[in-house]
Design a protein around this motif. Structure first.
Motif, PDB file in Angstrom:
ATOM      1  N   ASN A  18      53.764  39.654  73.154  1.00 52.12           N
ATOM      2  CA  ASN A  18      54.884  39.753  72.215  1.00 52.12           C
ATOM      3  C   ASN A  18      56.156  39.051  72.228  1.00 52.12           C
ATOM      4  N   VAL A  19      56.987  39.040  73.244  1.00 52.27           N
ATOM      5  CA  VAL A  19      57.953  38.658  72.996  1.00 52.27           C
ATOM      6  C   VAL A  19      57.973  36.942  72.929  1.00 52.27           C
ATOM      7  N   SER A  20      56.793  36.829  74.321  1.00 49.65           N
ATOM      8  CA  SER A  20      55.558  34.692  74.543  1.00 49.65           C
ATOM      9  C   SER A  20      55.849  34.996  72.850  1.00 49.65           C
ATOM     10  N   MET A  21      54.158  35.458  71.803  1.00 49.75           N
ATOM     11  CA  MET A  21      54.185  34.581  71.581  1.00 49.75           C
ATOM     12  C   MET A  21      55.019  34.687  69.611  1.00 49.75           C
ATOM     13  N   GLN A  22      56.303  35.138  69.787  1.00 46.55           N
ATOM     14  CA  GLN A  22      57.622  35.142  68.782  1.00 46.55           C
ATOM     15  C   GLN A  22      58.233  34.256  68.727  1.00 46.55           C
ATOM     16  N   GLY A  23      58.592  33.500  70.083  1.00 48.09           N
ATOM     17  CA  GLY A  23      58.985  32.767  71.209  1.00 48.09           C
ATOM     18  C   GLY A  23      60.399  33.552  71.255  1.00 48.09           C
ATOM     19  N   TYR A  24      60.714  34.330  71.493  1.00 44.17           N
ATOM     20  CA  TYR A  24      62.000  35.300  71.287  1.00 44.17           C
ATOM     21  C   TYR A  24      61.635  35.313  73.057  1.00 44.17           C
ATOM     22  N   GLU A  25      63.043  35.807  73.539  1.00 49.60           N
ATOM     23  CA  GLU A  25      63.971  35.790  74.782  1.00 49.60           C
ATOM     24  C   GLU A  25      64.285  37.229  75.171  1.00 49.60           C
ATOM     25  N   LEU A  26      64.017  37.487  76.738  1.00 51.56           N
ATOM     26  CA  LEU A  26      64.777  38.396  76.991  1.00 51.56           C
ATOM     27  C   LEU A  26      65.522  38.854  77.595  1.00 51.56           C
ATOM     28  N   ASP A  27      66.778  39.894  77.523  1.00 49.41           N
ATOM     29  CA  ASP A  27      67.948  40.166  77.797  1.00 49.41           C
ATOM     30  C   ASP A  27      67.107  40.349  79.300  1.00 49.41           C
ATOM     31  N   TYR A  28      68.207  39.760  81.175  1.00 47.33           N
ATOM     32  CA  TYR A  28      68.191  40.049  81.903  1.00 47.33           C
ATOM     33  C   TYR A  28      69.164  40.952  82.248  1.00 47.33           C
ATOM     34  N   ASN A  29      69.342  41.855  82.634  1.00 51.02           N
ATOM     35  CA  ASN A  29      70.435  42.511  82.423  1.00 51.02           C
ATOM     36  C   ASN A  29      70.869  43.968  83.902  1.00 51.02           C
ATOM     37  N   GLY A  30      71.724  43.339  84.312  1.00 52.53           N
ATOM     38  CA  GLY A  30      72.753  43.639  85.600  1.00 52.53           C
ATOM     39  C   GLY A  30      73.246  45.029  85.320  1.00 52.53           C
ATOM     40  N   ALA A  31      73.046  45.551  84.261  1.00 53.85           N
ATOM     41  CA  ALA A  31      73.909  47.028  84.495  1.00 53.85           C
ATOM     42  C   ALA A  31      73.368  47.835  85.293  1.00 53.85           C
ATOM     43  N   GLY A  32      71.690  48.584  85.315  1.00 53.15           N
ATOM     44  CA  GLY A  32      71.078  48.798  85.920  1.00 53.15           C
ATOM     45  C   GLY A  32      71.231  49.084  87.283  1.00 53.15           C
ATOM     46  N   THR A  33      71.672  48.139  88.030  1.00 51.30           N
ATOM     47  CA  THR A  33      72.086  48.153  89.024  1.00 51.30           C
ATOM     48  C   THR A  33      73.051  48.634  89.923  1.00 51.30           C
ATOM     49  N   ALA A  34      74.343  49.096  88.442  1.00 49.90           N
ATOM     50  CA  ALA A  34      75.575  50.255  89.043  1.00 49.90           C
ATOM     51  C   ALA A  34      75.365  51.400  88.564  1.00 49.90           C
ATOM     52  N   LYS A  35      73.772  51.274  88.083  1.00 51.85           N
ATOM     53  CA  LYS A  35      73.385  52.730  87.635  1.00 51.85           C
ATOM     54  C   LYS A  35      72.612  53.858  89.074  1.00 51.85           C
ATOM     55  N   PRO A  36      73.836  54.734  88.688  1.00 50.42           N
ATOM     56  CA  PRO A  36      73.465  55.751  90.206  1.00 50.42           C
ATOM     57  C   PRO A  36      71.943  56.421  90.653  1.00 50.42           C
ATOM     58  N   LEU A  37      71.820  56.331  89.085  1.00 48.48           N
ATOM     59  CA  LEU A  37      70.048  56.536  88.982  1.00 48.48           C
ATOM     60  C   LEU A  37      69.579  55.718  89.011  1.00 48.48           C
ATOM     61  N   CYS A  38      69.405  54.674  88.940  1.00 43.92           N
ATOM     62  CA  CYS A  38      68.646  53.347  88.682  1.00 43.92           C
ATOM     63  C   CYS A  38      68.912  51.568  90.243  1.00 43.92           C
ATOM     64  N   ARG A  39      69.292  52.150  90.176  1.00 45.79           N
ATOM     65  CA  ARG A  39      69.564  51.221  91.170  1.00 45.79           C
ATOM     66  C   ARG A  39      68.896  49.973  90.984  1.00 45.79           C
ATOM     67  N   GLU A  40      68.657  49.538  89.406  1.00 47.09           N
ATOM     68  CA  GLU A  40      67.431  48.118  89.479  1.00 47.09           C
ATOM     69  C   GLU A  40      68.110  47.324  87.881  1.00 47.09           C
ATOM     70  N   PRO A  41      68.272  45.916  87.968  1.00 46.45           N
ATOM     71  CA  PRO A  41      68.081  45.604  86.725  1.00 46.45           C
ATOM     72  C   PRO A  41      66.850  45.617  85.786  1.00 46.45           C
ATOM     73  N   TYR A  42      67.209  45.545  84.628  1.00 47.59           N
ATOM     74  CA  TYR A  42      67.001  45.710  83.581  1.00 47.59           C
ATOM     75  C   TYR A  42      65.912  44.701  82.920  1.00 47.59           C
ATOM     76  N   PRO A  43      64.617  43.816  82.998  1.00 45.48           N
ATOM     77  CA  PRO A  43      63.582  44.852  83.849  1.00 45.48           C
ATOM     78  C   PRO A  43      63.643  44.225  85.056  1.00 45.48           C
ATOM     79  N   PRO A  44      62.855  45.092  86.175  1.00 41.06           N
ATOM     80  CA  PRO A  44      63.076  44.677  87.578  1.00 41.06           C
ATOM     81  C   PRO A  44      62.171  42.957  87.902  1.00 41.06           C
TER      82      PRO A  44
END
Length: 266
Positions: free
Chosen positions: A202-228
């Motif tokens: 649906n993101v593709s069909m709408q022509g939208y973008e995604l936030d490739y978010n680095g904050a998760g890598t710094a979260k001690p209970l996540c340690r991965e970007p959003y999205p992986p």
């Protein structure tokens, strides 16, 4: 290099670092573009469910926010492209109020992100998904399982993509796997592949973008970007543009996650 998701001192749960502090740090990192995407004021009538009610900037500060960014644009003209933006919350049931806000302030924006932080729970009240591990555990108990929270989160993200929020609706969808913020304490058996693929379609069909978010890598209970990584690869297969966002809430967090994220060249 662009950072499309940066917060400011106008965020009640952020920092006292000035916008100039952010820009100077961005220049040190070699940025050529930066978007200040402060948490837009919550919709009229919505009560912030967080204990300190500090999820977003106050409506009364909007003019000063816009003015401060304009002053930075002038000061750093020719050195870096500075965008005026918001991170707008999609809150189920408040679509009309959100559209009204965007219709009023959208013309003043250069860039914007649409994110889900709040879930409408089975009782009709709202929960803040990413407030704290303890709070997340309480939400999971109320929903019956951690998986149910994730499922409801992805359903809400899909609703945000499909929602009619008017001509100034943000075209970039924020941290679409934010439900993973506490994944190391609350692991899941189901990766929700089908739900995420439906979101990407649906993101593709709408022509939208995604936030490739680095904050998760710094979260001690996540340690991965959003999205992986696997979601990034699927997004690229769908022709979706991803825009790096540090989601910095203080100047020193600019660039966070970049060392462990896929380099995407467009």
């Amino acid at each position: 290099m662009k950072d499309g998701h940066v917060h400011t001192s106008f965020c009640p749960h952020g920092t006292k670092d000035t916008i100039e502090d952010y820009v100077e740090r961005a220049l040190e990192l070699g940025y050529t573009e930066i978007t200040f995407a402060e948490h837009a004021p919550l919709p009229e009538g919505f009560i912030d469910p967080t204990p300190l009610k500090d999820s977003a900037m106050r409506y009364e500060e909007l003019d000063r926010y816009f003015q401060t960014i304009e002053e930075a644009k002038e000061k750093f003209r020719g050195k870096i492209k500075i965008n005026t933006g918001f991170e707008v919350d999609f809150i189920e049931g408040y679509e009309v109020q959100t559209a009204n806000f965007l219709n009023k302030f959208g013309p003043r924006l250069d860039d914007a992100i649409l994110s889900v932080h709040f879930l409408k729970n089975p009782s009709g009240k709202y929960d803040c998904l990413d407030y704290s591990p303890d709070n997340f555990g309480e939400i999971a108990e109320a929903y019956g399982s951690v998986e149910n929270v994730h499922r409801h989160y992805y359903q809400t993200v899909l609703k945000s993509i499909l929602a009619d929020l008017g001509p100034f609706k943000p075209k970039r969808i924020g941290h679409i796997t934010l439900a993973n913020k506490f994944r190391l304490k609350f692991p899941i058996q189901n990766e929700f592949t089908e739900e995420i693929i439906e979101i990407l379609e649906n993101v593709s069909m709408q022509g939208y973008e995604l936030d490739y978010n680095g904050a998760g890598t710094a979260k001690p209970l996540c340690r991965e970007p959003y999205p992986p990584e696997w979601v990034v690869n699927e997004a690229l297969k769908h022709g979706i543009r991803l825009v790096y966002g540090s989601d910095a809430h203080q100047a020193k967090e600019l660039g966070q996650g970049l060392d462990s994220m896929i380099l995407i060249q467009k």
